[in-house]
Design a protein around this motif. Structure first.
Motif, short mmCIF file in Angstrom:
data_model
loop_
_atom_site.label_atom_id
_atom_site.label_comp_id
_atom_site.label_asym_id
_atom_site.label_seq_id
_atom_site.Cartn_x
_atom_site.Cartn_y
_atom_site.Cartn_z
N PRO A 7 6.17 -29.24 10.17
CA PRO A 7 5.49 -29.43 8.89
C PRO A 7 5.37 -30.92 8.54
CG PRO A 7 7.79 -28.89 8.50
CD PRO A 7 7.60 -28.90 10.00
N ALA A 8 4.15 -31.41 8.45
CA ALA A 8 3.93 -32.81 8.11
C ALA A 8 4.18 -33.04 6.63
CB ALA A 8 2.50 -33.21 8.47
N GLU A 38 -2.16 -27.31 -6.71
CA GLU A 38 -2.86 -26.32 -5.90
C GLU A 38 -4.01 -26.96 -5.11
OE1 GLU A 38 -0.43 -24.50 -8.86
OE2 GLU A 38 -2.04 -25.97 -9.10
N THR A 39 -4.71 -27.89 -5.74
CA THR A 39 -5.79 -28.60 -5.03
C THR A 39 -5.22 -29.43 -3.89
OG1 THR A 39 -7.14 -28.71 -7.04
CG2 THR A 39 -7.64 -30.29 -5.29
N LEU A 40 -4.12 -30.12 -4.17
CA LEU A 40 -3.48 -30.94 -3.15
C LEU A 40 -3.03 -30.10 -1.96
CD1 LEU A 40 -2.15 -33.57 -2.13
CD2 LEU A 40 -0.17 -33.00 -3.56
N GLN A 41 -2.41 -28.97 -2.23
CA GLN A 41 -1.93 -28.11 -1.14
C GLN A 41 -3.10 -27.59 -0.30
OE1 GLN A 41 0.44 -25.59 -3.87
NE2 GLN A 41 2.17 -25.95 -2.49
N ALA A 42 -4.20 -27.28 -0.95
CA ALA A 42 -5.38 -26.81 -0.21
C ALA A 42 -5.93 -27.90 0.69
CB ALA A 42 -6.45 -26.33 -1.20
N LEU A 43 -5.88 -29.15 0.24
CA LEU A 43 -6.35 -30.27 1.06
C LEU A 43 -5.43 -30.49 2.26
CD1 LEU A 43 -7.28 -32.79 -1.78
CD2 LEU A 43 -8.89 -31.64 -0.24
N GLY A 44 -4.13 -30.30 2.06
CA GLY A 44 -3.17 -30.54 3.13
C GLY A 44 -3.13 -29.47 4.18
N THR A 45 -3.47 -28.25 3.83
CA THR A 45 -3.32 -27.11 4.75
C THR A 45 -4.04 -27.30 6.08
OG1 THR A 45 -2.92 -25.54 2.96
CG2 THR A 45 -3.74 -24.64 5.03
N PRO A 46 -5.31 -27.73 6.13
CA PRO A 46 -5.98 -27.87 7.43
C PRO A 46 -5.31 -28.88 8.35
CG PRO A 46 -7.58 -27.93 5.63
CD PRO A 46 -6.23 -28.04 5.01
N ARG A 258 -10.09 -36.93 6.51
CA ARG A 258 -10.47 -38.14 7.24
C ARG A 258 -9.37 -39.20 7.13
NH1 ARG A 258 -15.94 -41.84 6.32
NH2 ARG A 258 -15.40 -43.44 7.87
N LEU A 259 -8.80 -39.35 5.95
CA LEU A 259 -7.71 -40.31 5.75
C LEU A 259 -6.54 -39.99 6.67
CD1 LEU A 259 -6.71 -42.66 3.84
CD2 LEU A 259 -5.72 -40.86 2.42
N PHE A 260 -6.19 -38.73 6.74
CA PHE A 260 -5.08 -38.29 7.59
C PHE A 260 -5.40 -38.51 9.07
CE2 PHE A 260 -2.95 -35.04 10.12
CZ PHE A 260 -1.63 -35.13 9.70
N GLN A 261 -6.56 -38.05 9.49
CA GLN A 261 -6.92 -38.12 10.90
C GLN A 261 -7.12 -39.55 11.37
OE1 GLN A 261 -10.28 -35.47 11.32
NE2 GLN A 261 -9.11 -33.73 10.55
N ASP A 262 -7.68 -40.40 10.52
CA ASP A 262 -7.85 -41.81 10.89
C ASP A 262 -6.49 -42.47 11.10
OD1 ASP A 262 -10.57 -41.67 10.84
OD2 ASP A 262 -10.83 -42.83 8.99
N PHE A 263 -5.50 -42.08 10.30
CA PHE A 263 -4.17 -42.64 10.49
C PHE A 263 -3.57 -42.19 11.82
CE2 PHE A 263 0.45 -42.21 10.23
CZ PHE A 263 0.80 -43.53 10.00
#
Length: 290
Positions: A7-8, A38-46, A258-263
């Motif tokens: 879990p990241a 809830e919005t934050l968790q939805a963004l993190g799930t993928p 994109r922020l996550f993947q670019d990192f």
């Protein structure tokens, strides 16, 4: 073989509740729009981000009610870093915060809505260090690098972990500057950590999602076991959009994935992704293994 990054942990986020339930400070420089857990968790799930470190935002001052309510919802997947009025509050409340998942005291010397004298940085940092209620806690500092280095000796001599926000906000300093040399000396110490977060606070591009390559390389070389990642969601409004405290300001539009993947793509070794996203946060914040 792909590296398992679950879990990241997103180690730097802010949750903003409805104004009617969670009033914002009268001295704020803008009114923040609602940004729900809830919005934050939805963004993190993928991206398999399921752990979050909630950091007290400046527009809430020392009222940590919204942060604590979100921590109660997150349970074992949440940790908190609070702001506190250490001069006028009994220390017992910090012990109560610990039960709810708080692990850090924040010293904010960056947000323009907060009133402080820059020369007091040593006093403020030392006071926070003196008030941490247990060995599970740390002191988190957000300050421009030039100001942060005024507290160099206090940070170096600290008996508690110290976490520096947003690449230590180096401004125009390069990793080869004299200021950078002193920062990297601090980063070589086993109790100093840094958040590789909010690249748009470091680079000229106010919407940057890619890390500052030179600073990323220097910090990873200095302290790969004490680097952690954070998104800085929901991404503070641009200065031009912070017109008046009575107006709700729009957050800057930055894609979380994109922020996550670019990192992750910017890391020189795949194995570093698990270390920075899973293992390092697990040690610093006390998350359960696996």
């Amino acid at each position: 073989m792909p590296v398992d990054i679950s879990p990241a942990c997103d180690c730097h986020v802010h949750v903003v509740g409805p104004l009617a339930n969670f009033p914002q400070s009268a001295t704020r420089s803008y009114t923040a729009a609602e940004a729900s857990l809830e919005t934050l968790q939805a963004l993190g799930t993928p991206e398999r981000v399921s752990r979050f470190v909630l950091v007290q935002a400046s527009f809430y001052g020392t009222d940590n009610s919204c942060l604590l309510a979100a921590l109660d919802k997150l349970g074992p997947n949440g940790r908190g870093v609070v702001a506190a009025d250490l001069k006028n509050s009994a220390p017992q409340f910090l012990q109560e915060y610990e039960i709810r998942g708080v692990r850090g005291l924040r010293v904010n010397l960056y947000s323009k809505s907060l009133l402080f004298a820059p020369e007091r940085i040593c006093h403020l940092v030392q006071s926070a260090m003196n008030h941490v209620p247990s060995k599970r806690w740390h002191v988190e500092i957000i300050a421009p690098l030039s100001l942060l280095l005024n507290a160099y000796k206090i940070i170096a001599d600290s008996r508690v972990p110290v976490v520096l926000d947003h690449y230590a906000l180096p401004g125009a300093a390069s990793p080869h500057s004299s200021e950078a040399r002193r920062l990297l000396e601090l980063m070589a110490l086993p109790h100093v950590w840094i958040k590789l977060s909010a690249p748009y606070r470091v680079l000229a591009d106010p919407f940057a999602t890619y890390p500052p390559a030179d600073w990323l390389a220097a910090l990873l070389q200095a302290a790969p076991d004490r680097c952690i990642w954070g998104s800085d969601w929901p991404h503070t409004p641009l200065d031009a959009d912070q017109r008046h405290c009575d107006e709700i300001a729009s957050y800057r539009k930055i894609n979380y994935s994109r922020l996550f993947q670019d990192f992750v793509r910017a890391l020189p070794e795949a194995a570093l992704a698990r270390r920075i996203l899973v293992e390092n946060p697990q040690r610093l914040y006390g998350f359960q293994a696996g």
